[in-house]
Structures are given as C-alpha cells and as structure tokens.
Write a protein that holds these residues in place. Structure first.
Motif, PDB file in Angstrom:
ATOM      1  N   GLY A 179       0.779  -1.196   0.097  1.00 33.01           N
ATOM      2  CA  GLY A 179       0.001  -0.046   0.149  1.00 33.01           C
ATOM      3  C   GLY A 179       0.889   1.358  -0.015  1.00 33.01           C
ATOM      4  N   ASP A 180       0.393   2.350   0.724  1.00 32.98           N
ATOM      5  CA  ASP A 180       1.159   3.491   0.497  1.00 32.98           C
ATOM      6  C   ASP A 180       2.319   3.466   1.532  1.00 32.98           C
ATOM      7  N   VAL A 181       3.534   3.952   0.917  1.00 36.06           N
ATOM      8  CA  VAL A 181       4.769   4.037   1.746  1.00 36.06           C
ATOM      9  C   VAL A 181       5.245   5.551   1.710  1.00 36.06           C
ATOM     10  N   SER A 182       5.053   6.042   3.009  1.00 38.75           N
ATOM     11  CA  SER A 182       5.290   7.654   2.876  1.00 38.75           C
ATOM     12  C   SER A 182       6.467   8.160   2.350  1.00 38.75           C
ATOM     13  N   SER A 183       7.503   7.225   2.732  1.00 40.37           N
ATOM     14  CA  SER A 183       9.014   7.752   2.181  1.00 40.37           C
ATOM     15  C   SER A 183       9.950   6.647   2.167  1.00 40.37           C
ATOM     16  N   TYR A 184      10.935   6.640   1.324  1.00 35.44           N
ATOM     17  CA  TYR A 184      11.797   5.391   1.175  1.00 35.44           C
ATOM     18  C   TYR A 184      13.195   6.036   0.605  1.00 35.44           C
ATOM     19  N   SER A 185      14.048   5.262   1.125  1.00 38.52           N
ATOM     20  CA  SER A 185      15.437   5.494   1.189  1.00 38.52           C
ATOM     21  C   SER A 185      16.178   4.100   0.340  1.00 38.52           C
ATOM     22  N   GLY A 186      17.615   4.440   0.319  1.00 42.67           N
ATOM     23  CA  GLY A 186      18.043   3.060  -0.262  1.00 42.67           C
ATOM     24  C   GLY A 186      19.650   2.870   0.168  1.00 42.67           C
ATOM     25  N   ILE A 187      20.129   1.695   0.036  1.00 46.69           N
ATOM     26  CA  ILE A 187      21.458   1.344   0.291  1.00 46.69           C
ATOM     27  C   ILE A 187      21.938   0.372  -0.876  1.00 46.69           C
ATOM     28  N   ASN A 188      22.701   1.065  -1.901  1.00 45.51           N
ATOM     29  CA  ASN A 188      23.118   0.434  -2.965  1.00 45.51           C
ATOM     30  C   ASN A 188      24.447   0.230  -3.386  1.00 45.51           C
ATOM     31  N   GLN A 189      25.138  -0.520  -3.888  1.00 49.34           N
ATOM     32  CA  GLN A 189      26.634  -0.614  -4.249  1.00 49.34           C
ATOM     33  C   GLN A 189      27.162   0.441  -5.149  1.00 49.34           C
ATOM     34  N   TYR A 191      28.283   1.079  -7.896  1.00 49.31           N
ATOM     35  CA  TYR A 191      28.777   0.668  -9.408  1.00 49.31           C
ATOM     36  C   TYR A 191      27.881   0.427 -10.290  1.00 49.31           C
ATOM     37  N   ALA A 192      27.967   0.182 -11.506  1.00 50.15           N
ATOM     38  CA  ALA A 192      26.740   0.233 -12.597  1.00 50.15           C
ATOM     39  C   ALA A 192      25.563  -0.384 -11.956  1.00 50.15           C
ATOM     40  N   TRP A 193      25.559  -1.679 -11.466  1.00 45.36           N
ATOM     41  CA  TRP A 193      24.345  -2.367 -10.907  1.00 45.36           C
ATOM     42  C   TRP A 193      23.705  -1.630  -9.878  1.00 45.36           C
ATOM     43  N   GLY A 194      24.362  -1.148  -8.737  1.00 43.18           N
ATOM     44  CA  GLY A 194      23.728  -0.348  -7.627  1.00 43.18           C
ATOM     45  C   GLY A 194      23.079   0.877  -8.174  1.00 43.18           C
ATOM     46  N   GLN A 195      24.087   1.615  -8.846  1.00 44.58           N
ATOM     47  CA  GLN A 195      23.628   3.072  -9.357  1.00 44.58           C
ATOM     48  C   GLN A 195      22.260   3.012  -9.928  1.00 44.58           C
ATOM     49  N   ASP A 196      22.404   1.820 -11.125  1.00 45.14           N
ATOM     50  CA  ASP A 196      20.911   1.982 -12.129  1.00 45.14           C
ATOM     51  C   ASP A 196      20.019   1.172 -11.174  1.00 45.14           C
ATOM     52  N   ALA A 214      11.025  10.393  -1.755  1.00 50.48           N
ATOM     53  CA  ALA A 214      12.445   9.905  -1.745  1.00 50.48           C
ATOM     54  C   ALA A 214      13.363  10.518  -0.741  1.00 50.48           C
ATOM     55  N   SER A 215      14.148   9.782  -0.203  1.00 50.40           N
ATOM     56  CA  SER A 215      15.248  10.534   0.740  1.00 50.40           C
ATOM     57  C   SER A 215      16.124  11.241  -0.259  1.00 50.40           C
ATOM     58  N   ASP A 216      16.674  12.316   0.309  1.00 50.36           N
ATOM     59  CA  ASP A 216      17.357  13.089  -0.427  1.00 50.36           C
ATOM     60  C   ASP A 216      19.093  12.232  -0.069  1.00 50.36           C
ATOM     61  N   ASN A 217      19.144  11.416   0.826  1.00 52.22           N
ATOM     62  CA  ASN A 217      20.366  10.890   1.051  1.00 52.22           C
ATOM     63  C   ASN A 217      20.574   9.402   0.924  1.00 52.22           C
ATOM     64  N   PRO A 218      20.423   8.650  -0.141  1.00 45.87           N
ATOM     65  CA  PRO A 218      20.586   7.190  -0.323  1.00 45.87           C
ATOM     66  C   PRO A 218      22.001   6.887  -0.065  1.00 45.87           C
ATOM     67  N   GLN A 219      22.426   5.714   0.432  1.00 42.78           N
ATOM     68  CA  GLN A 219      23.714   5.319   0.651  1.00 42.78           C
ATOM     69  C   GLN A 219      24.314   4.470  -0.511  1.00 42.78           C
ATOM     70  N   PHE A 220      25.568   4.873  -0.617  1.00 41.07           N
ATOM     71  CA  PHE A 220      26.039   4.084  -1.849  1.00 41.07           C
ATOM     72  C   PHE A 220      27.631   3.818  -1.321  1.00 41.07           C
ATOM     73  N   SER A 245      17.176  -1.894  -1.557  1.00 38.58           N
ATOM     74  CA  SER A 245      18.641  -2.355  -1.589  1.00 38.58           C
ATOM     75  C   SER A 245      18.758  -3.377  -2.855  1.00 38.58           C
ATOM     76  N   SER A 246      19.720  -3.150  -3.656  1.00 44.39           N
ATOM     77  CA  SER A 246      20.164  -4.387  -4.694  1.00 44.39           C
ATOM     78  C   SER A 246      21.229  -5.142  -4.172  1.00 44.39           C
ATOM     79  N   PHE A 247      21.751  -4.987  -2.924  1.00 42.43           N
ATOM     80  CA  PHE A 247      22.984  -5.896  -2.497  1.00 42.43           C
ATOM     81  C   PHE A 247      22.694  -7.373  -3.000  1.00 42.43           C
ATOM     82  N   TRP A 248      23.788  -7.874  -3.195  1.00 48.80           N
ATOM     83  CA  TRP A 248      23.887  -9.315  -3.416  1.00 48.80           C
ATOM     84  C   TRP A 248      25.134  -9.794  -2.945  1.00 48.80           C
TER      85      TRP A 248
END
Lengths: 437, 330
Positions: A179-189, A191-196, A214-220, A245-248
């Motif tokens: 359902g509705d998510v008020s806000s979201y952030s991210g933690i991604n590696q 490099y190409a895969w994480g950034q994309d 969207a958060s203005d401070n996603p983590q990379f 997160s697109s961590f693998w």
C-alpha cells in the motif's frame, strides 16, 4: 639432516605438482565437442552466495544434456549434436583482470564460447573484447541495461532481464502489497548495478506511488565493502519508512547481520532486489517480513512451484550438491539452456554442426523454455532476454523447518520492461507507456 | 657517446635481449604476446621501484602513478577522443610525473616505514576518489579503444608490442646511464649513510626526490601501456593497494641486481599468474603467494641471482648453499 628432509619434501611436492599439472593439462579435444568457459566468482565474497551455486547450476545442466538425462523439452542428448566441454574460470580480480583472462580463455585455451559473468562490471568490460575476438558470449547474471542500450553487440547475448524489470517489479509490488509508503531510502553498491537499480527504482516509485517521497541521502557504499556501520546509522536516523537495496553476494549477508543487531528490521520495511541467496545461507537469522526478489523466476521463490523441469532441477541439484539451488544456479542453467536451444535450432536449420555464426543466427530473437518459466530474446536486437520477475515476502516454514517466501506475485515481462528500441530511462520518465500488467 | 653506451655490458645485453624478443614477437600466438606486453609494461613500473629500493626505500603506493597513467589514457579519450599513442604516453608522463613531483616534496623527508605508509596513503586517496565518483567510472572504470599511431590503426597487436619493447629499452638504458652518473652513484650511498652524503656536499632530499619522480614517471608510462594493451581501466586492477603490493612483489621476485631483472621478473609473474589461474581457479592466489615465499626463502636476491649464477663460471660450480633443492624447485 633437517635441511635434507626439507629438500626431499619439496622435491615430492614439486613432483606432485608437476604430475597434477600434467594430468590437468592433458588435452582431450574431439571434433564432436564444443568447448565453453563458464566464468563465475570462485574466490572472494561473491563465491559462496553466487559464484559457486552458479557454476554448479551450469555444471549440472551441462552434464545432464550431454548425457541426455534432462526432462522435456531438452531430452535430446548433446548441444546440436555436440558434447559440451566445460572449463570453469574465476571472475575475481577486477574488470581489467577479467578482460585479460577473457583473452586467455579465447586465445590460449581456445574455447568456442564463453558463458557466465555475475558482475555488471565484468559484462561491460568483456563485451567489447568479445566483439574484437569474435567469440560467442552468453551472459548469465549481470543486470545493467547499459550493456545493450547505446551499444549493438553481435557476439554478446544476455539471458537475464536487465535491472529495469527488477526495479519496476519492486515498485509495483510495494504499491500492490504494502500500500502507501510515505517515504523511502536506499542502500546500494556504488557501481553500475547499484547505481542503476536505485535510479530506476526511484523513477518507478515516483510514477507508481507519486505520494511517496524519496530520501535525499541514499547510501552508496563500495562493492564488497563488508562494513556498513555508518550507512546503517544514517538510514536509522532518517524517517524513511522503506529501504531499498540491490545488495547481493556476501554484502547482503553482512548488511543483514549488522543491521539486525541494531533493530533495523523492526523499524524499517526492507526490500531486497537480489539478496535471496542470503535467506538460505543465514536461515533463521534472516528477518521474516522482508520483501524479496530473485530477479526472475529463480531460487527460493519457485522452490515449491510445480513443473517437471523445475522439480527435476531442484532434486538433481540437491542430490549432487546437498543444498537447494539458489538464484544464480537458475540463472546459469538458463544460459546453458539458451545455448542448447540455439545450437539445436542451428543444427536443425542447416543440417550441419553448429558454428558460431549459425548459433548467433539461431539465438537472435529466440524463445526458449527455462527451468521455471519462459524466456525470449526480445530486446537489444534480439540479444537481450526478457522474462517475468517475481517478488514475495520472507517467512519461516515451521513444517519443513526452513525459510520460505509467501505472497508471491509474478509480473510479466511486457509489464516491467521497455518495448524494443526504447531506452530504459526515457521509457521510465515517460511513465512506462505500453506497459501491460 | 654511443660507443661508451654500448661498452656497458648490461645495456648491450638489454639491447640484444629486447631485439630478440621483438623478432620472436612476430611468431608468438596472441595470448603470449598479450601476457608479454602486460609483463613488459609492469616491468617498467618495477624498474622505478628498483631505483627506490636501491636507495633503501620501498614505496607501497606506486599504484597511484600506475593508475594515474592508465586513467590519463582513458580520460584523454573520454574528453578529447584522442587514441594516439604519443599523446597518450605524453599525457601519462605529464600527469604521473607532475603529481610525483608535488608529492615527492613531502615524501623526500621520510624514510623506512613512514615513507612506505605515506605513499600508500596518497595512493588510497586517489582510489577513494575514483571509486566514489560516478563521472570517473566508479568501480566499473572505462573501456579504452585501440591505440592508433599518428592516425594509423594497425590490424594486429604487434606494433603496440614493438612500441612497448622500444620504450622498455629506452627506459632500461636511461636508468642504467643514470645509475652510472654521479647522481646515480648516490643511490646506494644514501641508503648506506645519509650524513656522509650530506658532508660530501650533496643534498640527500634532492637525490631522493629525483629518483622518486623518475620512478613515478616510469610507473605512469607503465599504467598507460597496460591500459592500451588491455583495453580497460578500473580502480581495483589499477589503483588499489593490491596493485602497489603486486609491484613490490615483483620487485622482490626480480631482485635488485640489474636493471634488466624487473622485466624478467614481471614477465615471469604474468605467466605464473596466468597458469595458476588456469590450473587452480579456486586457489590461484595461493600459488602466487607460495611462489613469493619460496623465492624469499631460497632466492633472497631474486630471480636475477639465478641468471647471475648461470653467468659466472666461478659461481656455477655448485657449492653447498646453491645445491639445496629449494633453489632448483623455485
């Protein structure tokens, strides 16, 4: 005396090494074999969760097809009448190392085709060399859409749908299930895969859940960083309700363990695009209630799915390796099946032993059956595969005493991926026109 | 002048060796040519480290210049589209030499572990910047297009191979002549007794600085050549501390005995790694590491000592020390 013993010992070791090397290097070339290098992470943090299961998945299917023991529609023995001879190579060491090793595989070891690659970095750097050396290369896992957008490769194919599908399906699942998510952030590696992954997820969220912020401070953090203390603190201090997160590889396991002890999963909803391998590896330490995807109909999400091919794959894999096949086992098997389907087709069309050009002709635009679903080479001038992507929520199956995934939703390929000829980012920004869900 | 250059045995043999190599190059399969190119280029960076080592200094940060050279090639192409070998080398030389000169102003005052760790720190700054910056390719790096020679695009690898050999030969002669010069003779003197060198009227700091800049420029050219031979740059294979470690590894493996040693060591290393990778994809690092241990234990003077042993008749007679099985198996 001590020196002498040491010397003798060394001599034995040296002799053993020479004997071993001779045995390994003894050639077994035959006119009826097709030599393929299977490249995956065999050392380093990605070996356990991705590289080795991927290698095993390829090995299992290659052996079964060579021996003619696969169920329909792959019951015929061999690849277009040829036996596939596989050699396994390590993907570790960075992109430049992979380019050097790719050259060695083709020019030194004389392989007819190369199959595999997990990291988007490897795929991006190897594709130009595949063209230069005119060698058929079937990529298995890497996800960046940049591979076929902006470049036309003749010798490179990819059996895995690209990151846009994973990101759009993730945003759809959040809309449909959470359902509705008020806000979201991210933690991604970083490099190409994480950034994309983050970029596409962010755009898809804006289009599908415009209320969400969207958060203005996603983590990379860096790929294979292993330590996420500061990133976890930053994410916990923010008010974002959901973290993407697109961590693998080993990174997702490290992150889950480090975040769990700080109560991260009690405070945040978490969606993991490609971290399903960690569920099996961590068992009960992996938090239930996490939204999880396997980038297709792979791994834990299809573990209880019926179908002759899927059941055979799971049982044969467990029998041989003692564990469940993971996401990458399916992805590598899918590449082998693409090769099988294309080589059979090439042999049937020409009536001759398939060569590189005929296989490429047969594989371009091909539709084939994978372990747990259908795949077609519909994008990138018939070189980039598309297939459905599933998401679900982790749970614990008390009956079997093993992890499972519930509330699974399957998003068809033409719902989550751009039509042929359109750039992913333009398609997303335009609001995904033509998306058929 | 030319006669005096060729009266130097090392230079003469380097000339003969590289000439033979360039002739053999026409017959070699592509993969051998590739590995030979990587080896020769890396040998150039090791030659720079050898210069530092003779002064008693070990740099654990030469990947900084190696990476700067490689990235200079990639960036030049990205922003100007230039693929010419001369411009590429010039860019690498200027960037690596320039940065080396500035950092050398600081490093020349440090010795031993402080020198090693400071140089490591500087190199990791570049690594951090590259990894964090998407515009600089992040961890993915860039592809590098095929090298052209004043507009000519060769269809084989051989012209690049020949260019690398020519550069290596020039560098070998240059370093050998430098070592024979008055300033070059200060190399070992600085290591042995700095105070005495100062009393002789030479500036130790300046002597160290000059050597540092030379070695930086050599590492930069090496990085540029590898980028051209490989067609790819990325921070993990070009700038990370493991690359610096690899260069020190090859330096130890080669031994400080001769200016030719780095090339022998680097080519050996390249083939060792290729075969280890092929035979033991799960444990190739173990083989490479084990080899270094073997060399340190049994050939403390490096691979060069093997060659020198074959050379000197007097030493050819096996005494007890050299006949140990370890020396042979290593």
């Amino acid at each position: 005396m001590r020196d002498n013993m040491f010397g003798n010992g060394l001599r034995v070791v040296a002799l053993g090494a020479v004997a071993g090397v001779t045995a390994l290097a003894s050639p077994s070339p035959a006119d009826t074999s097709f030599k393929v290098a299977v490249v995956s992470f065999l050392t380093g943090p990605a070996a356990g969760p991705f590289g080795v299961p991927g290698r095993n998945g390829a090995e299992l299917v290659i052996d079964a097809i060579n021996g003619g023991t696969m169920p329909a529609p792959y019951e015929t023995a061999g690849f277009g009448g040829l036996q596939l001879e596989a050699i396994f190579a390590d993907e570790s060491g960075g992109n430049a190392k992979q380019v050097a090793e790719y050259r060695n595989l083709v020019e030194k070891q004389g392989v007819d085709a190369v199959l595999g690659y997990i990291s988007s970095g490897s795929c991006m750097s190897v594709a130009p060399v595949a063209e230069e050396l005119q060698t058929l290369t079937v990529m298995s896992v890497c996800g960046t859409p940049r591979l076929f957008e902006g470049s036309d490769w003749n010798y490179t194919f990819r059996t895995q749908a690209h990151a846009v599908g994973d990101s759009v399906a993730a945003a759809l699942y959040i809309r449909d299930q959470l359902g509705d998510v008020s806000s979201y952030s991210g933690i991604n590696q970083n490099y190409a895969w994480g950034q994309d992954s983050w970029k596409f997820f962010d755009i898809a969220m804006q289009k599908l859940s415009p209320e969400s912020r969207a958060s203005d401070n996603p983590q990379f953090p860096k790929l294979f960083a292993g330590q996420y203390g500061t990133e976890i603190s930053t994410l916990l201090l923010e008010d974002s309700e959901l973290v993407h997160s697109s961590f693998w590889d080993g990174d997702i396991e490290a992150f889950v363990l480090q975040a769990s002890v700080r109560g991260f999963f009690d405070k945040k909803k978490f969606i993991s695009v490609a971290g399903a391998s960690a569920i099996d590896n961590l068992g009960k330490r992996f938090p239930t209630g996490t939204v999880i995807g396997t980038r297709g109909e792979f791994g834990i999400i299809v573990r209880n799915q019926e179908g002759e091919l899927n059941e055979w794959f799971i049982n044969a894999y467990r029998e041989r390796y003692g564990v469940y096949p993971l996401e990458s086992s399916y992805q590598y098997a899918q590449s082998v099946l693409a090769l099988k389907a294309a080589m059979d087709k090439a042999a049937a069309e020409s009536g001759e032993v398939p060569n590189t050009d005929r296989i490429i002709g047969a594989m371009t635009g091909l539709d084939f059956v994978s372990i747990a679903g259908d795949v077609s080479f519909a994008l990138g001038n018939g070189h980039q595969a598309i297939h459905p992507v599933s998401y679900g929520v982790t749970a614990w199956d008390d009956g079997k005493d093993e992890p499972t995934v519930v509330d699974v939703r399957v998003y068809p390929a033409n719902c989550i991926l751009p039509p042929a000829g359109q750039l992913s980012e333009d398609w997303l920004e335009a609001g995904m026109p033509g998306s058929d869900c | 002048m030319i006669r005096s250059v060729f009266s130097d045995k090392t230079i003469l043999w380097a000339f003969v060796g590289f000439a033979i190599l360039s002739l053999i190059g026409t017959l070699l399969p592509n993969w051998v040519l590739n590995n030979a190119m990587f080896g020769l280029a890396r040998g150039l960076a090791v030659l720079g480290l050898l210069l530092m080592w003779r002064t008693g200094l070990i740099s654990f940060g030469h990947a900084l210049y190696f990476g700067l050279g490689a990235y200079a090639v990639a960036m030049l192409e990205k922003f100007t589209g230039t693929t010419d070998i001369f411009l590429r080398l010039l860019a690498a030389l200027i960037v690596a030499g320039g940065v080396g000169f500035v950092i050398g102003l600081v490093l020349r005052h440090y010795r031993g572990i402080f020198f090693a760790m400071l140089s490591l720190a500087f190199s990791m700054v570049l690594y951090g910047v590259l990894v964090k910056t998407e515009a600089l390719g992040s961890t993915d790096g860039f592809s590098v297009s095929q090298t052209t020679f004043l507009g000519w695009r060769p269809s084989s690898k051989y012209p690049l191979f020949l260019s690398i050999i020519a550069i290596c030969l020039l560098a070998t002669i240059g370093v050998q002549l430098y070592l024979r010069s008055a300033l070059g003779h200060l190399t070992t003197s600085v290591r042995d007794n700095e105070i005495r060198v100062e009393y002789l009227g030479y500036s130790v700091a300046r002597a160290v600085h000059v050597k540092y800049v030379i070695s930086c420029a050599l590492a930069g050219v090496a990085g540029a050549l590898i980028a051209m031979a490989l067609g790819q740059v990325d921070p993990d294979s070009m700038v990370n501390w493991t690359v610096s470690g690899e260069l020190v590894f090859i330096t130890i493996m080669s031994g400080p005995g001769s200016v030719v040693a780095p090339f022998i060591g680097a080519i050996t290393f390249e083939f060792l790694r290729t075969f280890a990778f092929e035979w033991a994809p799960h444990a190739w690092q173990l083989i490479v590491g084990g080899t270094l241990l073997g060399i340190i234990f049994f050939l403390p003077e490096g691979l060069w000592s093997l060659i020198r042993r074959l050379w000197t008749k007097k030493e050819r007679r096996r005494d007890r020390y050299t006949s140990s099985a370890g020396a042979r198996s290593a």
